[in-house]
Design an enzyme around this catalytic site. Sequence first.
Site, PDB file in Angstrom:
ATOM      1  N   GLU A  82      34.759  54.754  15.515  1.00 51.09           N
ATOM      2  CA  GLU A  82      34.703  55.507  16.775  1.00 51.09           C
ATOM      3  C   GLU A  82      35.974  55.372  17.624  1.00 51.09           C
ATOM      4  OE1 GLU A  82      31.095  54.699  18.903  1.00 51.09           O
ATOM      5  OE2 GLU A  82      29.838  55.153  17.180  1.00 51.09           O
TER       6      GLU A  82
ATOM      7  N   GLU B 179      26.033  55.362  11.239  1.00 48.94           N
ATOM      8  CA  GLU B 179      25.255  54.719  12.310  1.00 48.94           C
ATOM      9  C   GLU B 179      24.251  55.719  12.845  1.00 48.94           C
ATOM     10  OE1 GLU B 179      27.281  53.007  15.668  1.00 48.94           O
ATOM     11  OE2 GLU B 179      28.762  52.015  14.394  1.00 48.94           O
TER      12      GLU B 179
HETATM   13  C1  FCB Z   1      28.088  52.831  18.601  1.00 50.92           C
HETATM   14  C2  FCB Z   1      28.869  51.603  18.200  1.00 50.92           C
HETATM   15  C3  FCB Z   1      28.005  50.436  17.782  1.00 50.92           C
HETATM   16  C4  FCB Z   1      26.799  50.315  18.679  1.00 50.92           C
HETATM   17  C5  FCB Z   1      26.066  51.628  18.773  1.00 50.92           C
HETATM   18  C6  FCB Z   1      24.811  51.571  19.595  1.00 50.92           C
HETATM   19  O1  FCB Z   1      28.839  53.614  19.436  1.00 50.92           O
HETATM   20  O2  FCB Z   1      29.745  51.900  17.142  1.00 50.92           O
HETATM   21  O3  FCB Z   1      28.785  49.282  17.776  1.00 50.92           O
HETATM   22  O4  FCB Z   1      27.178  49.827  19.898  1.00 50.92           O
HETATM   23  O5  FCB Z   1      26.913  52.601  19.307  1.00 50.92           O
END
Ligand code: FCB
Length: 449
Positions: free
Chosen positions: A163, A354
């Site tokens: 990110e 994620e």
């Molecule tokens: C993302 C991050 C991860 C975590 C999630 C909830 O943006 O990459 O580390 O904090 O959100």
Amino acid sequence: MSFSKDFLWGAATAAYQIEGAYNEDGRGLSIWDVYSGFKGNTRYNETGNVAIDHYHRVDDDIAIMKELGLKAYRFSVSWPRVIPEGTGKVNEKGLKFYSDLVDKLIAAGIEPIVTLYHWDFPYALHRKGAWKNDDSSEWFLEYTKVIVDALSDRVTYWATINEPQCVLGCGYLGGFHAPFEKAQTDDILIMGKNILLSHGKAANYIRNNAKKKPMIGFTPIGPSFIPKDDSKEAIEEARTRTFGTAGERFCFSLSYWSDPIFLGKYPDELYKDFGDRVPEFTKEEWALVTEPLDYYGMNIYYSQGLHPEDGGYPENRYQGSPENHLGWPVAPEVVYWSSKFLYERYGKPIMITENGMAEHDWVCLDGKVHDSYRIDYTHRYLLQFKRAAEDGIPLAGYLHWSLFDNYEWAEGYTQRFGMVYVDYTTLERTIKDSGYWYRDVIESNGENL
Ligand code: FCB
């Protein structure tokens, strides 16, 4: 078509959020170590000094992964654990921790997915200007070489930078993540250039030097929009908004990062907004930035703009709309639409690197954690991913965020994202109902959804 046979079912974590042991075995400091505890920076000035103590409990934690039947586990390497000053001397003990972790995962039948950078920038290099310093991509390359040379005989899957939107957007534009700064637009443009170049140099190094044939991706996040209805116009509008660069907030956008990497150019909109203030890459640099990747790592939690005309409610909120404990909208369709938009534009298989939800879980009287909402959330999001597969979009895997409850950056320990509950006083782990549910999903390769 449903999920393919080799679809990677797994879960994800990041070093600073779980490891703890912040000053052990020669580890150096990161910007999160130094700044998270300063009053006012994070919710209760909490730090990851101990986190969930994964560094010491790694064997038990792998046993949990095995119990859940995970096929893959995405973790990040802490740069200052391996190179305490960011460049120069390598901390062999730190490197050994990750090398052992890889061995143990493989022994447990779990595919390691290594993220090189998940936000714990070495403090020593922060003092030298961090990403603003034009040497930063060389620092990152030096670090990448150490990791790739040590692990690539066993690791296939790589993610470069997690990110970048948050690295700059949260760290330097909003100033609510380490290093908690507010930078000028021109500096953000320069940092963005150096991060893209760091990604490119790392990807290029992995491609040419990994001992095992690598699968390389990067893992951005970004504003994602769901069309407000099925009309062509609405779909086009959602697509345009998904890839917009958002003016001064360009570093939060998807296209600012992904277009250079996959299309070899910055989005036109960026030039409209900033003209020749956009720092250019040389031809040689472009060749690195565009190093071909194997998958698009999609971090995805919620959508924006489900009801763009809904004056009173920004983003996709409406009266009483479902949201998680962080206030993030629950919007499963975003998975389908983002997979589609990203595949159509960039042409790479999608791996959800994620996805998950925060709640304030607790252990019930019967000793279990009954997180039915997390099961329902994940079920709905996975159905939309399945829909993408049925549409012919190639999918590489799904990694739930997160395996364990952990340190949620600016929110400290107030947000629980895990499928495994962690008592932060005793550090005891309890598999939540969602963990057992996920085990069944994995076992059936998603057929039971
Ligand atoms: C993302 C991050 C991860 C975590 C999630 C909830 O943006 O990459 O580390 O904090 O959100």
